[in-house]
Write an enzyme that holds these catalytic residues in place. Sequence first.
Site, PDB file in Angstrom:
ATOM      1  N   ASP A 221     -20.064  31.751  55.907  1.00 45.75           N
ATOM      2  CA  ASP A 221     -19.699  31.047  54.673  1.00 45.75           C
ATOM      3  C   ASP A 221     -20.404  31.691  53.483  1.00 45.75           C
ATOM      4  O   ASP A 221     -20.847  31.010  52.557  1.00 45.75           O
ATOM      5  CB  ASP A 221     -20.034  29.565  54.774  1.00 45.75           C
TER       6      ASP A 221
ATOM      7  N   HIS B 113     -11.341  23.557  55.798  1.00 45.30           N
ATOM      8  CA  HIS B 113     -12.674  23.123  55.360  1.00 45.30           C
ATOM      9  C   HIS B 113     -12.780  21.632  55.656  1.00 45.30           C
ATOM     10  O   HIS B 113     -11.998  20.829  55.140  1.00 45.30           O
ATOM     11  CB  HIS B 113     -12.828  23.397  53.864  1.00 45.30           C
TER      12      HIS B 113
END
Length: 384
Positions: free
Chosen positions: A279, A198
């Site tokens: 996501d 991330h």
Amino acid sequence: MLVLIEGGEVLAPEPIGAAAVLLAGDRILKVGPVDGRALAALGVDVEVIDARGCMVIPGLLDPHEHLLGGSGERGFASQTPEIALHEVVTAGITTVVGCLGVDTTTKTMTGLLAKAKAFKEEGLSAYLYSGGYDVPPVTLTGTVRRDMLLVDEVIGAGEVAISDLRSTEPSLAELARLASDAYVGGILTGKAGITHLHVGDGPRRLEPLRRLIAEHDVDPGWLYPTHVERDEGLMREAVALTRQGVTVDVDTVEEDLGRWLRFFCEEGGDLARLTISSDASIPSPRTLFEQLREVVREHGFPLERALPLVTSNTARILKLPRKGALRAGHDADVVVLEQGSLEIVEVVARGRRMVKGGRLAVIERFLERSNRKVELHGRKPRER
């Protein structure tokens, strides 16, 4: 039973033209000319899907979904519920990878594994990363490598946070150790062995990854950063990393995929080193498909050029050799799209028809003996 998809234009994901796709159980038996009448004459049960006026493509792969729901960063009430089977299959997604984020306490690895196994029982292909934002990672068995060796569904480490206020600020040595552990787990099991990262909006951007490659024995192919579309500076750094052999991922949360695909190409990015993910947690998994559809219909991006970003590229970085393409011997994951509108008409996952004639054809197993009515409607309208 055999399933014969005939009459459509096949993108495998490269254009093949008019061809039939014959499925046998959970595998593709043939892509090309198939004599349906000859099959019927053999007395074999054949289910025929009429794909005339349609495109036939591989099932989509989503490499980043929060299957247990989002962590909720505005208090407990802002946690989002688990992703449901129907949300995934109606988006044309037949393979999904689950991950944990900033919350690895109430969202647990055991819960994530159970969710992946549930999806597999329903007919999807489901995997997960071991860990979350934290370093050292929260794992099932003590280490990422052990997780990969002992748990079929675990394919790598992640999503590890860097350049983000929510990160645990791991040192380069800690990141290198984690990436190496995942890599060794990969070579021992034949799995991806990647570290999924991330990337936040902090000023260091992708500097930690550049330094990992330059200063440690970390191969670029071990790293798989996501959210690299936060701003143009970050995207330029991501483009530079693709030239070193790193595959990068952009998410569709902000529904601006067209802009970033155009920017990536203008900056000389290698499209073979790019994937797209949903996501999903706050946004729906459907956003992945809707954004793919939009870049083709509204931004003029050819479908055959965009399709690898959600099929073959993703299968390659995840080391799933039977995914992402329509080939004999591959898994029977197929999506049929109406030409022009690109609406989803059929979805087949591992040989099971999940969507028929544009309608959901399955129901979550837990609802079969329940009188519950589960409906969730966000305030943000779904893009059409």
